[in-house]
Design an enzyme around this catalytic site. Sequence first.
Site, PDB file in Angstrom:
ATOM      1  CE  LYS A  13     -19.984 -35.708   9.357  1.00  0.00           C
ATOM      2  NZ  LYS A  13     -19.491 -35.508  10.860  1.00  0.00           N
ATOM      3  NE  ARG A  88     -24.094 -40.161  11.569  1.00  0.00           N
ATOM      4  CZ  ARG A  88     -24.082 -38.730  11.616  1.00  0.00           C
ATOM      5  NH1 ARG A  88     -24.558 -38.409  10.504  1.00  0.00           N
ATOM      6  NH2 ARG A  88     -23.506 -38.211  12.440  1.00  0.00           N
ATOM      7  NE  ARG A 127     -21.562 -28.512  17.014  1.00  0.00           N
ATOM      8  CZ  ARG A 127     -21.451 -29.496  16.247  1.00  0.00           C
ATOM      9  NH1 ARG A 127     -21.316 -29.419  14.947  1.00  0.00           N
ATOM     10  NH2 ARG A 127     -21.769 -30.700  16.764  1.00  0.00           N
ATOM     11  NE  ARG A 133     -25.325 -30.776  16.642  1.00  0.00           N
ATOM     12  CZ  ARG A 133     -24.883 -31.191  15.786  1.00  0.00           C
ATOM     13  NH1 ARG A 133     -24.344 -30.928  14.575  1.00  0.00           N
ATOM     14  NH2 ARG A 133     -24.725 -32.718  15.780  1.00  0.00           N
ATOM     15  NE  ARG A 144     -22.766 -36.264  18.189  1.00  0.00           N
ATOM     16  CZ  ARG A 144     -22.391 -34.844  18.371  1.00  0.00           C
ATOM     17  NH1 ARG A 144     -22.382 -34.344  19.554  1.00  0.00           N
ATOM     18  NH2 ARG A 144     -22.307 -34.308  17.190  1.00  0.00           N
TER      19      ARG A 144
HETATM   20  P1  AP5 Z   1     -18.590 -28.836  12.223  1.00  0.00           P
HETATM   21  O1  AP5 Z   1     -18.432 -28.500  10.824  1.00  0.00           O
HETATM   22  O2  AP5 Z   1     -20.152 -28.667  12.879  1.00  0.00           O
HETATM   23  O3  AP5 Z   1     -18.497 -30.451  12.132  1.00  0.00           O
HETATM   24  P2  AP5 Z   1     -19.315 -32.033  11.560  1.00  0.00           P
HETATM   25  O4  AP5 Z   1     -18.408 -32.696  11.335  1.00  0.00           O
HETATM   26  O5  AP5 Z   1     -20.615 -31.361  10.872  1.00  0.00           O
HETATM   27  O6  AP5 Z   1     -19.724 -32.299  13.289  1.00  0.00           O
HETATM   28  P3  AP5 Z   1     -21.398 -32.556  13.479  1.00  0.00           P
HETATM   29  O7  AP5 Z   1     -21.390 -32.676  15.125  1.00  0.00           O
HETATM   30  O8  AP5 Z   1     -22.324 -31.821  12.846  1.00  0.00           O
HETATM   31  O9  AP5 Z   1     -21.335 -34.040  13.026  1.00  0.00           O
HETATM   32  P4  AP5 Z   1     -22.190 -35.145  13.504  1.00  0.00           P
HETATM   33  O10 AP5 Z   1     -22.022 -36.366  12.462  1.00  0.00           O
HETATM   34  O11 AP5 Z   1     -22.060 -35.758  14.811  1.00  0.00           O
HETATM   35  O12 AP5 Z   1     -23.772 -34.622  13.562  1.00  0.00           O
HETATM   36  P5  AP5 Z   1     -24.972 -34.762  12.412  1.00  0.00           P
HETATM   37  O13 AP5 Z   1     -25.352 -33.438  12.587  1.00  0.00           O
HETATM   38  O14 AP5 Z   1     -24.613 -35.274  11.113  1.00  0.00           O
HETATM   39  O15 AP5 Z   1     -17.648 -28.484  13.226  1.00  0.00           O
HETATM   40  C1  AP5 Z   1     -17.589 -28.748  14.529  1.00  0.00           C
HETATM   41  C2  AP5 Z   1     -17.398 -27.311  15.061  1.00  0.00           C
HETATM   42  O16 AP5 Z   1     -15.903 -27.098  14.978  1.00  0.00           O
HETATM   43  C3  AP5 Z   1     -17.957 -26.051  14.845  1.00  0.00           C
HETATM   44  O17 AP5 Z   1     -18.085 -25.228  15.834  1.00  0.00           O
HETATM   45  C4  AP5 Z   1     -16.982 -25.434  13.580  1.00  0.00           C
HETATM   46  O18 AP5 Z   1     -16.875 -24.191  13.693  1.00  0.00           O
HETATM   47  C5  AP5 Z   1     -15.670 -25.926  14.460  1.00  0.00           C
HETATM   48  N1  AP5 Z   1     -14.483 -26.334  13.167  1.00  0.00           N
HETATM   49  C6  AP5 Z   1     -15.090 -26.609  12.067  1.00  0.00           C
HETATM   50  N2  AP5 Z   1     -13.605 -26.737  11.376  1.00  0.00           N
HETATM   51  C7  AP5 Z   1     -12.675 -26.254  12.209  1.00  0.00           C
HETATM   52  C8  AP5 Z   1     -11.469 -25.994  11.831  1.00  0.00           C
HETATM   53  N3  AP5 Z   1     -10.666 -26.214  10.950  1.00  0.00           N
HETATM   54  N4  AP5 Z   1     -10.682 -25.551  12.903  1.00  0.00           N
HETATM   55  C9  AP5 Z   1     -11.272 -24.963  14.196  1.00  0.00           C
HETATM   56  N5  AP5 Z   1     -12.823 -25.140  14.258  1.00  0.00           N
HETATM   57  C10 AP5 Z   1     -13.381 -25.944  13.354  1.00  0.00           C
HETATM   58  O19 AP5 Z   1     -25.744 -35.964  13.021  1.00  0.00           O
HETATM   59  C11 AP5 Z   1     -26.305 -35.423  14.608  1.00  0.00           C
HETATM   60  C12 AP5 Z   1     -27.193 -36.764  14.939  1.00  0.00           C
HETATM   61  O20 AP5 Z   1     -28.196 -37.030  14.188  1.00  0.00           O
HETATM   62  C13 AP5 Z   1     -26.199 -38.157  15.027  1.00  0.00           C
HETATM   63  O21 AP5 Z   1     -25.627 -38.550  16.181  1.00  0.00           O
HETATM   64  C14 AP5 Z   1     -27.573 -39.032  14.717  1.00  0.00           C
HETATM   65  O22 AP5 Z   1     -28.128 -39.371  15.870  1.00  0.00           O
HETATM   66  C15 AP5 Z   1     -28.384 -38.442  13.713  1.00  0.00           C
HETATM   67  N6  AP5 Z   1     -28.275 -38.849  12.395  1.00  0.00           N
HETATM   68  C16 AP5 Z   1     -27.682 -37.751  11.496  1.00  0.00           C
HETATM   69  N7  AP5 Z   1     -27.377 -38.465  10.339  1.00  0.00           N
HETATM   70  C17 AP5 Z   1     -27.988 -39.825  10.588  1.00  0.00           C
HETATM   71  C18 AP5 Z   1     -27.890 -40.925   9.701  1.00  0.00           C
HETATM   72  N8  AP5 Z   1     -27.385 -40.739   8.379  1.00  0.00           N
HETATM   73  N9  AP5 Z   1     -27.853 -42.201  10.015  1.00  0.00           N
HETATM   74  C19 AP5 Z   1     -28.510 -42.408  11.718  1.00  0.00           C
HETATM   75  N10 AP5 Z   1     -28.553 -41.056  12.394  1.00  0.00           N
HETATM   76  C20 AP5 Z   1     -28.299 -39.960  12.050  1.00  0.00           C
HETATM   77 MG    MG Z   2     -22.500 -31.194  10.967  1.00  0.00          MG
END
Ligand code: AP5
Ligand code: MG
Length: 187
Positions: A13, A88, A127, A133, A144
């Site tokens: 994402k 979410r 990552r 992270r 997660r």
């Molecule tokens: P990346 O693009 O970083 O993936 P992502 O889907 O953004 O993964 P996240 O871990 O950021 O998602 P998340 O939903 O857990 O985290 P968030 O920050 O929202 O890609 C991942 C890796 O793969 C990278 O290294 C990238 O380079 C690589 N990659 C990407 N595409 C690729 C490809 N095609 N091929 C190969 N490699 C590739 O949330 C974190 C925490 O915050 C949550 O767990 C929760 O506790 C809290 N939180 C955030 N938002 C909310 C909400 N709305 N409600 C409640 N809690 C929340």
């Molecule tokens: Mg992300």
Amino acid sequence: MIIVFVGPPGVGKGTQSKRLVSHFHLVHISTGEMLRRAIGEGTPVGVEARDYIDHGRLVPDDLIVELVGKRFETFPSAQGCLMDGFPRTITQARSLDGLLEKLGRRVDVVIELVADREEIRRRLLDRARIEGRTDDSPETITARLEIYDRQTAPLIDFYRKCGSLRQVNGMGTPDEVFNRILESIRS
Ligand code: AP5
Ligand code: MG
């Protein structure tokens, strides 16, 4: 255009958001980034959110809705916007509809990114080595993913019923995925 990204942690994402934001000149709203910044700055929101994030649990809806509500106060009403990691839960989705309604807008496209769980784990563990992270440990990744299935996946049906859902294959190179997303937005 208001785009919402839905998909499990590690599906890409954040990676695809950066490309879409620059392609369509959108405002990027990532609640994960906002929370990590709050933790870094030691704000009250950051202090409250830290434990949830480190255990891979969702931060409570009221805190998230308040955070996004504040962000919307400075949101230019005609500007396009990309939601990355928000909403979410169904409660958050209803709050987003309310915030947009006040601006006379609505969610136009919901993109569900899909990838194999094995590939997702590989990406997150890679990552962890690069970015360090705190929530990219093997145990927290499992938590997660479980929480995604239980609390966030129901959103897919919610948005399917609204007619705005597009499912996109997130496997392959970032370029391949980006081109599929562009096609799905055009169709
Ligand atoms: P990346 O693009 O970083 O993936 P992502 O889907 O953004 O993964 P996240 O871990 O950021 O998602 P998340 O939903 O857990 O985290 P968030 O920050 O929202 O890609 C991942 C890796 O793969 C990278 O290294 C990238 O380079 C690589 N990659 C990407 N595409 C690729 C490809 N095609 N091929 C190969 N490699 C590739 O949330 C974190 C925490 O915050 C949550 O767990 C929760 O506790 C809290 N939180 C955030 N938002 C909310 C909400 N709305 N409600 C409640 N809690 C929340
Ligand atoms: Mg992300």
